[in-house]
Write an enzyme that holds these catalytic residues in place. Sequence first.
Site, PDB file in Angstrom:
ATOM      1  N   ASN A   9       0.710  -1.159  -0.253  1.00  0.00           N
ATOM      2  CA  ASN A   9       0.044   0.067   0.034  1.00  0.00           C
ATOM      3  C   ASN A   9       0.980   1.083   0.042  1.00  0.00           C
ATOM      4  O   ASN A   9       1.660   1.368   0.794  1.00  0.00           O
ATOM      5  CB  ASN A   9      -0.937  -0.106   1.162  1.00  0.00           C
ATOM      6  CG  ASN A   9      -1.563   1.098   1.477  1.00  0.00           C
ATOM      7  OD1 ASN A   9      -1.629   1.939   0.474  1.00  0.00           O
ATOM      8  ND2 ASN A   9      -2.281   1.545   2.428  1.00  0.00           N
ATOM      9  N   LYS A  11       0.085   4.361  -0.161  1.00  0.00           N
ATOM     10  CA  LYS A  11      -0.591   5.486   0.585  1.00  0.00           C
ATOM     11  C   LYS A  11      -0.127   6.788  -0.454  1.00  0.00           C
ATOM     12  O   LYS A  11      -0.171   6.391  -1.449  1.00  0.00           O
ATOM     13  CB  LYS A  11       0.186   5.530   1.912  1.00  0.00           C
ATOM     14  CG  LYS A  11      -0.070   4.209   2.569  1.00  0.00           C
ATOM     15  CD  LYS A  11       0.065   4.334   4.134  1.00  0.00           C
ATOM     16  CE  LYS A  11      -0.247   3.090   4.875  1.00  0.00           C
ATOM     17  NZ  LYS A  11      -0.052   3.362   6.081  1.00  0.00           N
ATOM     18  N   HIS A  96      -9.455   1.051   4.990  1.00  0.00           N
ATOM     19  CA  HIS A  96      -8.282   1.581   5.718  1.00  0.00           C
ATOM     20  C   HIS A  96      -8.414   2.230   6.753  1.00  0.00           C
ATOM     21  O   HIS A  96      -9.209   3.336   6.891  1.00  0.00           O
ATOM     22  CB  HIS A  96      -7.107   1.900   4.740  1.00  0.00           C
ATOM     23  CG  HIS A  96      -5.787   1.889   5.278  1.00  0.00           C
ATOM     24  ND1 HIS A  96      -5.425   2.881   6.363  1.00  0.00           N
ATOM     25  CD2 HIS A  96      -4.781   1.087   4.946  1.00  0.00           C
ATOM     26  CE1 HIS A  96      -4.032   2.592   6.656  1.00  0.00           C
ATOM     27  NE2 HIS A  96      -3.625   1.283   5.985  1.00  0.00           N
ATOM     28  N   GLU A  98      -6.923   4.583   8.078  1.00  0.00           N
ATOM     29  CA  GLU A  98      -6.633   5.982   7.779  1.00  0.00           C
ATOM     30  C   GLU A  98      -7.919   6.734   7.081  1.00  0.00           C
ATOM     31  O   GLU A  98      -7.939   7.899   7.336  1.00  0.00           O
ATOM     32  CB  GLU A  98      -5.178   5.982   6.753  1.00  0.00           C
ATOM     33  CG  GLU A  98      -3.997   5.862   7.582  1.00  0.00           C
ATOM     34  CD  GLU A  98      -2.861   5.367   6.874  1.00  0.00           C
ATOM     35  OE1 GLU A  98      -2.817   5.364   5.780  1.00  0.00           O
ATOM     36  OE2 GLU A  98      -2.041   4.906   7.600  1.00  0.00           O
ATOM     37  N   GLU A 168      -5.370  -4.861  10.579  1.00  0.00           N
ATOM     38  CA  GLU A 168      -4.260  -3.999  10.615  1.00  0.00           C
ATOM     39  C   GLU A 168      -4.458  -3.206  11.961  1.00  0.00           C
ATOM     40  O   GLU A 168      -5.436  -2.309  12.091  1.00  0.00           O
ATOM     41  CB  GLU A 168      -4.291  -2.780   9.378  1.00  0.00           C
ATOM     42  CG  GLU A 168      -3.929  -3.509   8.281  1.00  0.00           C
ATOM     43  CD  GLU A 168      -3.347  -2.452   7.231  1.00  0.00           C
ATOM     44  OE1 GLU A 168      -2.285  -2.712   6.692  1.00  0.00           O
ATOM     45  OE2 GLU A 168      -3.886  -1.468   7.244  1.00  0.00           O
ATOM     46  N   GLY A 174       2.761   2.309  10.902  1.00  0.00           N
ATOM     47  CA  GLY A 174       3.675   3.301  10.853  1.00  0.00           C
ATOM     48  C   GLY A 174       4.342   3.855  12.047  1.00  0.00           C
ATOM     49  O   GLY A 174       4.959   4.689  12.277  1.00  0.00           O
ATOM     50  N   SER A 214       3.617  -2.235  10.592  1.00  0.00           N
ATOM     51  CA  SER A 214       5.126  -2.276  10.631  1.00  0.00           C
ATOM     52  C   SER A 214       5.636  -3.643  10.454  1.00  0.00           C
ATOM     53  O   SER A 214       6.562  -3.893  11.108  1.00  0.00           O
ATOM     54  CB  SER A 214       5.365  -1.629  12.198  1.00  0.00           C
ATOM     55  OG  SER A 214       5.204  -0.508  12.291  1.00  0.00           O
TER      56      SER A 214
HETATM   57  P1  13P Z   1       3.096   0.399   7.722  1.00  0.00           P
HETATM   58  O1  13P Z   1       3.673  -1.126   7.054  1.00  0.00           O
HETATM   59  O2  13P Z   1       3.935   1.411   7.201  1.00  0.00           O
HETATM   60  O3  13P Z   1       3.021   0.146   9.100  1.00  0.00           O
HETATM   61  O4  13P Z   1       1.707   0.443   7.293  1.00  0.00           O
HETATM   62  C1  13P Z   1       0.810  -0.726   7.148  1.00  0.00           C
HETATM   63  C2  13P Z   1      -0.506  -0.012   6.597  1.00  0.00           C
HETATM   64  O5  13P Z   1      -1.458   0.611   6.756  1.00  0.00           O
HETATM   65  C3  13P Z   1      -0.680  -0.862   5.415  1.00  0.00           C
HETATM   66  O6  13P Z   1      -2.139  -0.712   4.766  1.00  0.00           O
END
Ligand code: 13P
Length: 253
Positions: A9, A11, A96, A98, A168, A174, A214
């Site tokens: 992803n 982002k 997601h 976010e 997740e 992150g 992560s």
């Molecule tokens: P990270 O791997 O940067 O922690 O992000 C995970 C994520 O949100 C994948 O959709």
Amino acid sequence: MRKKIVAGNWKMNLNLQEGIALAKELNEALTADKPNCDVVICTPFIHLASVVPAVDASIIGVGAENCADKVSGAYTGEVSAAMVASTGAKYVILGHSERRAYYGETEAILKEKVQLALANGLTPIFCIGEVLEERQQGVQNEVVYKQLAGSLYDLSAEDFSKIILAYEPVWAIGTGLTATPEQAQEIHAYIRSTIAEKYGNEVAENTSILYGGSCKASNAKELFANADVDGGLIGGASLKAADFKGIIDAWKE
Ligand code: 13P
């Protein structure tokens, strides 16, 4: 047998040229050393039409990170599931954390998005997961159940079977904090048990449930070793071909 999957992803990272370069680099690396799992890269909308022809579709699937909850029309700035599919993309990340947290995406909105994605032949990678306070209160199972039931559990068994899930935990995204392999296995097994209750054992056994948060080359192997963890949804570590390939290689002996 359910699929093993490593999905990236991106982002809101990488401009178009950088995105094409990364896709090509990954494609070369995986052509030379074939993966043992399905590989997907989910990119910003504007990259899709250029990234799809830059990769070998038999090795790398391409997906969007979102789509609209409406079919078409006067929704300035939105991108429909049909538009995503018209680029040749095959997947779409939905739900997601976010998007839930920053863009107000509710279970009802996500239900619409899932239905439109499926109607347009896209495979949703549907994300669920609790925030830190919920984990501290021990209500993570209730949280993911509500997310599943609120957006997915009205689907027919046939449609539900087309979905990939990604657990997740928001506190691990992150942050450098990863769920322990035990924490991941425990909640993945719970998620699978609720699917079995709703759709039966066969559907539950065939549903791929990815871990995200992560995940990196150094911890992927121990996470993927768990019976109910079928791969990863990778943010930061999907932005460099070598890092991402390191996670894909976790599926190799
Ligand atoms: P990270 O791997 O940067 O922690 O992000 C995970 C994520 O949100 C994948 O959709």
